[in-house]
Scaffold this motif. Sequence first.
Motif, PDB file in Angstrom:
ATOM      1  N   ALA A  57      58.751  65.636  48.357  1.00  0.00           N
ATOM      2  CA  ALA A  57      58.490  66.493  47.248  1.00  0.00           C
ATOM      3  C   ALA A  57      58.497  65.851  46.031  1.00  0.00           C
ATOM      4  CB  ALA A  57      58.769  67.887  47.475  1.00  0.00           C
ATOM      5  N   THR A  58      59.871  65.215  45.903  1.00  0.00           N
ATOM      6  CA  THR A  58      60.299  64.336  44.559  1.00  0.00           C
ATOM      7  C   THR A  58      59.072  63.262  44.263  1.00  0.00           C
ATOM      8  OG1 THR A  58      62.953  64.888  45.167  1.00  0.00           O
ATOM      9  CG2 THR A  58      61.817  62.959  43.545  1.00  0.00           C
ATOM     10  N   MET A  59      58.903  62.651  45.357  1.00  0.00           N
ATOM     11  CA  MET A  59      57.765  61.562  45.130  1.00  0.00           C
ATOM     12  C   MET A  59      56.681  62.028  44.606  1.00  0.00           C
ATOM     13  SD  MET A  59      59.022  58.428  45.103  1.00  0.00           S
ATOM     14  CE  MET A  59      60.555  59.169  44.482  1.00  0.00           C
ATOM     15  N   LEU A  60      56.021  63.171  45.042  1.00  0.00           N
ATOM     16  CA  LEU A  60      54.675  63.622  44.877  1.00  0.00           C
ATOM     17  C   LEU A  60      54.750  64.142  43.407  1.00  0.00           C
ATOM     18  CD1 LEU A  60      51.909  64.811  45.890  1.00  0.00           C
ATOM     19  CD2 LEU A  60      53.134  66.860  46.505  1.00  0.00           C
ATOM     20  N   LEU A  61      55.842  64.926  42.934  1.00  0.00           N
ATOM     21  CA  LEU A  61      55.892  65.443  41.696  1.00  0.00           C
ATOM     22  C   LEU A  61      55.963  64.471  40.708  1.00  0.00           C
ATOM     23  CD1 LEU A  61      58.431  68.518  42.154  1.00  0.00           C
ATOM     24  CD2 LEU A  61      55.875  68.361  41.291  1.00  0.00           C
ATOM     25  N   THR A  62      56.762  63.095  41.143  1.00  0.00           N
ATOM     26  CA  THR A  62      56.886  61.893  39.977  1.00  0.00           C
ATOM     27  C   THR A  62      55.355  61.301  39.952  1.00  0.00           C
ATOM     28  OG1 THR A  62      59.202  61.642  40.726  1.00  0.00           O
ATOM     29  CG2 THR A  62      57.898  59.747  39.739  1.00  0.00           C
ATOM     30  N   VAL A  63      54.652  60.930  40.974  1.00  0.00           N
ATOM     31  CA  VAL A  63      53.611  60.421  40.773  1.00  0.00           C
ATOM     32  C   VAL A  63      52.227  61.454  40.323  1.00  0.00           C
ATOM     33  CG1 VAL A  63      51.612  59.514  42.463  1.00  0.00           C
ATOM     34  CG2 VAL A  63      53.862  58.882  42.767  1.00  0.00           C
ATOM     35  N   GLY A  64      52.434  62.630  40.631  1.00  0.00           N
ATOM     36  CA  GLY A  64      51.601  63.571  39.822  1.00  0.00           C
ATOM     37  C   GLY A  64      51.841  63.588  38.613  1.00  0.00           C
ATOM     38  N   GLY A  65      52.903  63.756  38.114  1.00  0.00           N
ATOM     39  CA  GLY A  65      53.495  63.779  36.633  1.00  0.00           C
ATOM     40  C   GLY A  65      53.194  62.733  36.024  1.00  0.00           C
ATOM     41  N   THR A  66      53.083  61.505  36.493  1.00  0.00           N
ATOM     42  CA  THR A  66      52.945  60.099  36.017  1.00  0.00           C
ATOM     43  C   THR A  66      51.489  60.127  35.645  1.00  0.00           C
ATOM     44  OG1 THR A  66      54.927  59.017  36.737  1.00  0.00           O
ATOM     45  CG2 THR A  66      53.114  57.854  35.919  1.00  0.00           C
ATOM     46  N   ALA A  67      50.660  60.358  36.724  1.00  0.00           N
ATOM     47  CA  ALA A  67      49.283  60.507  36.581  1.00  0.00           C
ATOM     48  C   ALA A  67      48.735  61.325  35.347  1.00  0.00           C
ATOM     49  CB  ALA A  67      48.574  60.822  37.972  1.00  0.00           C
ATOM     50  N   TYR A  68      49.322  62.484  35.388  1.00  0.00           N
ATOM     51  CA  TYR A  68      48.885  63.612  34.426  1.00  0.00           C
ATOM     52  C   TYR A  68      49.419  63.049  33.070  1.00  0.00           C
ATOM     53  CZ  TYR A  68      48.483  67.986  31.884  1.00  0.00           C
ATOM     54  OH  TYR A  68      48.042  68.934  31.224  1.00  0.00           O
ATOM     55  N   ALA A  69      50.456  62.524  32.793  1.00  0.00           N
ATOM     56  CA  ALA A  69      50.931  61.925  31.615  1.00  0.00           C
ATOM     57  C   ALA A  69      49.809  60.747  31.133  1.00  0.00           C
ATOM     58  CB  ALA A  69      52.372  61.330  31.676  1.00  0.00           C
TER      59      ALA A  69
END
Length: 83
Positions: A57-69
């Motif tokens: 979950a942490t990796m998913l949120l990190t990758v998703g947040g980075t892509a969105y940024a």
Amino acid sequence: MLRNLLALRQITQRTISSASRRQFENKVREKQKLFQEDNGIPVYLKGGIADALLYRATMLLTVGGTAYAIYQMAVASFPKKQD
């Protein structure tokens, strides 16, 4: 007034002192053996399924947040067309 305060004090002392204490088993030795075992699993995943789910979950949120940024930076870098 003073009588009420004394009664309240007596009630609180009674409930605190007569509360039963739970006896917990010390599991530190078991956890130390588990986490110090050399089995090739990273220490952040040795806790079991819960640790694996939290890690994913942490990796998913990190990758998703980075892509969105990065997406938002790309949108902000191009000016909107004037009609």
